[in-house]
Scaffold this active site. Structure first.
Site, PDB file in Angstrom:
ATOM      1  CD  GLU A 191      -0.246  15.726   8.418  1.00  0.00           C
ATOM      2  OE1 GLU A 191      -0.267  14.480   8.360  1.00  0.00           O
ATOM      3  OE2 GLU A 191      -0.419  16.473   7.430  1.00  0.00           O
TER       4      GLU A 191
HETATM    5 ZN   LIG Z   1      -3.027  14.657   4.358  1.00  0.00          ZN
END
Ligand SMILES: [Zn+2]
Length: 349
Positions: free
Chosen positions: A286
């Site tokens: 992320e």
């Molecule tokens: Zn996502």
């Protein structure tokens, strides 16, 4: 990016994480060389599906066919779900970008990786591409990308993990226990079928998150997590923790990222869990939604993750990393106060 591989290789070789000696006779490259620098304006930071198509076609041409293009399915609006592959080695890696259409930065990173591995032709490139085959699903959610939305486009979507009138959350429909005929999401079906056709040892899924601050005041620039589903077999989880350790080290030391552990859930429909259940070494990456002037830094972080993973799979250091070190990656802190990012959500991966 010109000297990135020099830095990367030095960083990997210089750390005790990867200190176990290579087996005698392993033909690792004697000197690190540059992976090369992708040309400016190869692809925008937030590319349209047409940008992706054009840039991949250019790379396929400039690589003399070393980067191979395919289509693994169609979105509900008929857009191509694009696969690009490079290398011919026995170890297969699968990278997936932009399942959530409003989380774009893994896509330009992957396009640059494909250029950097496919176009220059050095001894290092020949060595790497003889060891690994890298498949990339580039911009897995093109209908969401054109709308800058998380979901795919399916106004008829109903049930869990759907937004009525909008579409489905693709990254909740990789459940390997669901018969593929019962899976309503074409993008997820395409990735599942690709997994079954290629059986990759490594799967990395690239997303973006909001903005978070650590107790020491530093901002998280990237978070990672391995499978947490209780259905994932222990050897796959251990392998994924090794992959996390390699990625944490490379993103931190080479890209300068501040990496934390993503607080993800156990649901088996999430790609990170699904491909771990199937036996791959599976990782979620992320990238934080940092301000515009740090977009290049974030693309570079994802590029480093992709390149370091390929290098570590090729030279065997991925198998030698200490999985216990994954526990030293700190938990992600609270949301940065006063900053509104549409990506600041709980368990949004
Ligand atoms: Zn996502």
């Amino acid at each position: 990016m010109k000297s990135l591989t020099v830095v990367l290789t030095a960083a990997l070789l210089g750390t005790t994480l990867f200190a176990a000696p290579a087996r005698a006779g392993t033909p690792a490259p004697s000197a690190p060389v540059s992976a090369g620098e992708a040309p400016a304006r190869l692809i925008p930071a937030r590319p349209s599906p047409d940008d992706v198509r054009r840039s991949l076609a250019r790379i396929a041409r400039d690589s003399d066919g070393r980067v191979r293009l395919g289509v693994i399915g169609r979105s509900n609006e008929g857009r191509a779900l694009r696969l690009a592959s490079v290398g011919h080695g026995p170890t297969r890696l699968l990278y997936v970008t932009q399942q959530h259409g409003d989380e774009p930065l893994g896509t330009p990173a992957a396009v640059r990786l494909l250029w950097s591995l496919g176009v220059p032709r050095t001894a290092w490139h020949r060595w790497l591409l003889s060891r690994v085959t890298i498949d990339v699903v580039v911009q897995a959610n093109p209908d969401g990308a054109v709308r800058n939305q998380r979901y795919n486009h399916d106004p008829e979507a109903t049930g869990d993990y759907s937004e009525p009138g909008v579409g489905y959350d693709i990254n909740r429909f990789h459940n390997p226990l669901t018969p593929i005929a019962d899976n309503p999401v074409p993008e997820s079906r395409a990735v599942l079928r690709l997994w079954r056709a290629t059986r990759p040892q490594v799967v990395i899924d690239y997303h973006m998150q909001g903005r978070y601050r650590q107790p020491d005041g530093r901002e998280t620039t990237a978070s990672i997590l391995w499978p947490t589903s209780p259905l994932a077999p222990a050897p796959a989880v251990t392998a994924a923790r090794r992959l996390a350790v390699v990625n944490d080290a490379a993103m931190t030391r080479v890209a300068g990222a501040n990496v934390t552990r993503y607080p993800g859930g156990d649901y088996e429909g999430i790609a990170r869990n699904a491909y771990g259940i199937l036996g791959s070494s599976s990782l979620l990456v992320e990238l934080s939604d940092l301000p515009a002037e740090q977009v290049e830094f974030q693309i570079r972080t994802a590029f480093v993750s992709m390149l370091a993973t390929a290098q570590a799979a090729a030279d065997g250091s991925l198998r030698r990393a200490d999985p216990a070190r994954a526990d030293t990656i700190p938990a992600r802190g609270p949301a940065l106060p006063g900053v509104l990012s549409p990506l600041t959500r709980v368990d949004a991966a």
